[in-house]
Design an enzyme around this catalytic site. Structure first.
Site, PDB file in Angstrom:
ATOM      1  N   SER A   1     -10.328  -0.432  -3.432  1.00 20.82           N
ATOM      2  CA  SER A   1     -11.398   0.514  -3.082  1.00 20.82           C
ATOM      3  C   SER A   1     -12.637   0.433  -3.951  1.00 20.82           C
ATOM      4  CB  SER A   1     -10.854   1.944  -3.103  1.00 20.82           C
ATOM      5  OG  SER A   1     -10.005   2.120  -2.000  1.00 20.82           O
TER       6      SER A   1
ATOM      7  N   THR B   1       6.769   1.148   1.773  1.00 19.09           N
ATOM      8  CA  THR B   1       5.906   0.195   1.080  1.00 19.09           C
ATOM      9  C   THR B   1       6.015  -1.239   1.584  1.00 19.09           C
ATOM     10  OG1 THR B   1       6.123   1.547  -0.866  1.00 19.09           O
ATOM     11  CG2 THR B   1       5.317  -0.693  -1.190  1.00 19.09           C
TER      12      THR B   1
ATOM     13  N   ASN C   1      -9.630   6.199   3.849  1.00 19.26           N
ATOM     14  CA  ASN C   1     -10.154   4.847   4.082  1.00 19.26           C
ATOM     15  C   ASN C   1     -10.966   4.773   5.370  1.00 19.26           C
ATOM     16  OD1 ASN C   1      -9.135   3.207   1.848  1.00 19.26           O
ATOM     17  ND2 ASN C   1      -7.101   3.727   2.624  1.00 19.26           N
TER      18      ASN C   1
ATOM     19  N   ARG D   1     -17.096   7.211  -8.064  1.00 15.63           N
ATOM     20  CA  ARG D   1     -16.431   8.260  -8.830  1.00 15.63           C
ATOM     21  C   ARG D   1     -17.199   8.512 -10.118  1.00 15.63           C
ATOM     22  NH1 ARG D   1     -11.358   9.169  -6.801  1.00 15.63           N
ATOM     23  NH2 ARG D   1     -10.279   7.437  -5.772  1.00 15.63           N
TER      24      ARG D   1
ATOM     25  N   GLY E   1      -9.292   1.098  -7.780  1.00 14.66           N
ATOM     26  CA  GLY E   1      -8.783   0.392  -6.605  1.00 14.66           C
ATOM     27  C   GLY E   1      -7.275   0.229  -6.667  1.00 14.66           C
ATOM     28  N   THR E   2      -6.650   0.392  -5.527  1.00 13.56           N
ATOM     29  CA  THR E   2      -5.213   0.127  -5.382  1.00 13.56           C
ATOM     30  C   THR E   2      -5.041  -0.680  -4.111  1.00 13.56           C
ATOM     31  OG1 THR E   2      -4.600   2.237  -6.387  1.00 13.56           O
ATOM     32  CG2 THR E   2      -2.926   1.149  -5.052  1.00 13.56           C
TER      33      THR E   2
ATOM     34  N   ASN F   1       1.821   0.245  -6.349  1.00 11.24           N
ATOM     35  CA  ASN F   1       2.897   1.112  -5.894  1.00 11.24           C
ATOM     36  C   ASN F   1       3.798   1.526  -7.054  1.00 11.24           C
ATOM     37  OD1 ASN F   1       3.800   2.526  -3.659  1.00 11.24           O
ATOM     38  ND2 ASN F   1       5.619   1.258  -3.519  1.00 11.24           N
TER      39      ASN F   1
HETATM   40  S1  HEL Z   1      -5.714   4.801  -2.315  1.00 12.07           S
HETATM   41  C1  HEL Z   1      -6.437   5.330  -3.871  1.00 12.07           C
HETATM   42  C2  HEL Z   1      -7.365   4.159  -4.253  1.00 12.07           C
HETATM   43  N1  HEL Z   1      -7.831   3.598  -3.020  1.00 12.07           N
HETATM   44  C3  HEL Z   1      -7.177   3.993  -1.777  1.00 12.07           C
HETATM   45  C4  HEL Z   1      -7.164   2.544  -1.382  1.00 12.07           C
HETATM   46  C5  HEL Z   1      -7.813   2.274  -2.687  1.00 12.07           C
HETATM   47  N2  HEL Z   1      -5.928   1.880  -1.259  1.00 12.07           N
HETATM   48  C6  HEL Z   1      -5.072   2.095  -0.266  1.00 12.07           C
HETATM   49  O1  HEL Z   1      -5.322   2.876   0.633  1.00 12.07           O
HETATM   50  C7  HEL Z   1      -3.776   1.337  -0.347  1.00 12.07           C
HETATM   51  C8  HEL Z   1      -2.667   2.297  -0.276  1.00 12.07           C
HETATM   52  C9  HEL Z   1      -1.318   1.643  -0.221  1.00 12.07           C
HETATM   53  C10 HEL Z   1      -1.000   0.847  -1.441  1.00 12.07           C
HETATM   54  C11 HEL Z   1       0.481   0.678  -1.686  1.00 12.07           C
HETATM   55  C12 HEL Z   1       0.545   0.093  -3.070  1.00 12.07           C
HETATM   56  O2  HEL Z   1       0.491   0.859  -4.062  1.00 12.07           O
HETATM   57  O3  HEL Z   1       0.580  -1.131  -3.156  1.00 12.07           O
HETATM   58  N3  HEL Z   1       1.170   1.938  -1.646  1.00 12.07           N
HETATM   59  C13 HEL Z   1       2.223   2.132  -0.862  1.00 12.07           C
HETATM   60  O4  HEL Z   1       2.685   1.331  -0.142  1.00 12.07           O
HETATM   61  C14 HEL Z   1       2.826   3.535  -0.980  1.00 12.07           C
HETATM   62  N4  HEL Z   1       4.067   3.689  -0.253  1.00 12.07           N
HETATM   63  C15 HEL Z   1      -7.146   6.645  -3.660  1.00 12.07           C
HETATM   64  C16 HEL Z   1      -5.355   5.468  -4.932  1.00 12.07           C
HETATM   65  C17 HEL Z   1      -8.524   4.574  -5.160  1.00 12.07           C
HETATM   66  O5  HEL Z   1      -8.281   4.592  -6.375  1.00 12.07           O
HETATM   67  O6  HEL Z   1      -9.639   4.879  -4.679  1.00 12.07           O
HETATM   68  O7  HEL Z   1      -7.965   1.314  -3.314  1.00 12.07           O
END
Ligand code: HEL
Length: 423
Positions: A106, A167, A205, A331, A346-347, A373
């Site tokens: 992100s 996941t 998203n 942010r 970012g994730t 995750n």
């Molecule tokens: S989530 C957040 C982060 N943002 C949002 C976006 C990003 N990432 C995603 O929407 C990915 C979400 C699934 C990721 C996955 C993992 O951790 O690999 N999670 C799962 O599968 C959970 N069961 C708000 C945290 C942000 O920091 O802005 O990047």
């Protein structure tokens, strides 16, 4: 009365995960005053030297919490300092490398926002106009504006919550999928909306998928071209790219490892994927040096007019702690030493990223851990921010912080990679 510094640090720590997850915060909370450069009447505050031992401790803590490797790069008035720990490839054993590329998730939202705000500056879009004015019939509510998208106040549900509920199966189901933007919007519109337009912050998203559609409509070009022409090329971000739907990260890169749902199950190599589920909400690839150049250049006004940058950095709280805020695709974190930093987190499967800069752009930091995750790894990695921007803590305070790892004037500074490396 201000909290003592250790109490503020604990508040920051306790809220990090909640802030990242992005709960609903009421819109009625007072808008925090935007922070600008130091005024002519006040001398610039002394800048603390980064605590690189503290940075390394945070990286090691990310590893202790399940990341195969981690790295951080700090750029400041005294030059560039980098730290790496662990491996960027579990099979070859190659060490983490600060030149390597990775998926920034992100943090891509800040890139998309810059492009969109440039289009606003050029008169091609208006922030408070309804999205449907530009994309007729796309959204079921004419009250949703462009600004609502950028501030996560549209109420459009996040389709990824369902997509990644499980996941690994969730990820494998989309790893090689190529979605059209409309398909992603349809997934969101099949879900109930979370708020009335403009009423509350609720991270989604979907907002930045629609931002991508607006960019393509206004420019007549794929978002990849818009990023390239408007940001990557002018800033000479040679390690930054948007290759959707290509699944590979070219050149020297970090491999990403996804934690499975079941404790003890093996990590999943998630490096190759289309990231089509995110596109303009999260599919950019970059490197620590390029991210520092980007956040610093943004804050120094190299990408937007002063008025537009003021708009982008005008924030509202994302929770009730008064330390976490969101502007437009950006942010703001208020650190325990009083320093405010702007950027994004970012994730994306296999990668946790932080990319932040001070408001004057003189100091910037990016960090990555090659897992996801696994919230404790992300929280531990977030400790780089306090260490880098606040410097060494007094002995008593630093021992407390170690028990709970947490997350001027404008002068010309060359692109951060031109500065001497210091250790
Ligand atoms: S989530 C957040 C982060 N943002 C949002 C976006 C990003 N990432 C995603 O929407 C990915 C979400 C699934 C990721 C996955 C993992 O951790 O690999 N999670 C799962 O599968 C959970 N069961 C708000 C945290 C942000 O920091 O802005 O990047």
């Amino acid at each position: 009365m201000p909290l003592p510094s250790h109490r503020r640090r604990l508040a920051v720590s306790a809220t990090l995960i909640a802030a990242l997850a992005g709960g609903v915060a009421p819109a009625t909370t007072a808008v925090a005053a935007p922070t600008g450069a130091a005024t002519a009447t006040t001398a610039p505050a002394p800048v603390p030297a980064p605590d690189m031992e503290g940075v390394t401790a945070a990286l090691n803590a990310a590893m202790a919490n399940g990341a195969p490797g981690a790295m951080a790069r700090f750029s400041g008035p005294d030059g560039v300092r980098s730290r790496t720990v662990g491996v960027r490839d579990r099979v070859s054993g190659a060490a983490m490398d600060v030149r390597a590329r990775f998926r920034i998730g992100s943090v891509s939202k800040t890139f998309s926002t810059v492009v969109l705000l440039q289009l606003v500056q050029e008169g091609k879009l208006t922030l408070d106009a309804p999205v449907n004015e530009y994309l007729p019939g796309l959204l079921p509510d004419d009250r949703i504006t462009v600004r609502h998208l950028l501030t996560h106040r549209s109420g459009l549900a996040d389709y990824t919550d369902d997509m990644f509920n499980n996941t690994v199966p969730g990820f494998e189901a989309v790893r090689n999928r190529v979605f059209g933007y409309q398909e992603l919007v349809d997934l969101s519109l099949a879900l109930p909306r979370t708020t009335e337009p403009g009423v509350a912050y609720k991270y989604s998203n979907t907002n930045f998928v629609v931002v991508g559609m607006l960019i393509e409509k206004a420019t007549g070009l794929p978002v990849a071209d818009a990023y390239e022409r408007r940001i990557f090329k002018p800033l000479k971000l040679t390690r930054t790219s948007y290759v959707h739907p290509d699944t590979r990260i070219k050149g020297l890169h970090v491999r990403g490892y996804l934690h499975p749902d079941e404790a003890g199950a093996p990590l999943v190599d998630s490096t190759e994927q289309t990231v089509s589920w995110a596109q303009s909400a999260g599919a950019v690839i970059s490197s620590p040096g390029d991210l520092n150049t980007f956040t610093s250049a943004l804050m120094r006004g190299r990408l937007l007019s002063p008025a537009m940058l003021e708009t982008m950095t005008t924030v509202t709280p994302t929770d009730t702690t008064n330390t976490r805020f969101y502007g437009l695709g950006l942010r703001r974190y208020d650190l325990s030493c009083g320093t405010q930093i702007f950027g994004h987190t970012g994730t994306v499967q296999g990668f946790y990223t932080y990319a932040f800069s001070t408001r004057d752009g003189r100091r910037s930091l990016s960090a990555v851990a090659n897992t996801s995750n696994h919230g404790s790894a992300n929280t531990a990695l977030g400790g780089v921010l306090e260490a880098a921007f606040c410097g060494k803590k007094p002995a008593a305070a630093s021992s407390r912080a170690a028990a709970s790892p947490t997350a001027g004037e404008l002068t010309q500074l060359p692109a951060e990679r031109d500065l001497p490396e210091r250790h």
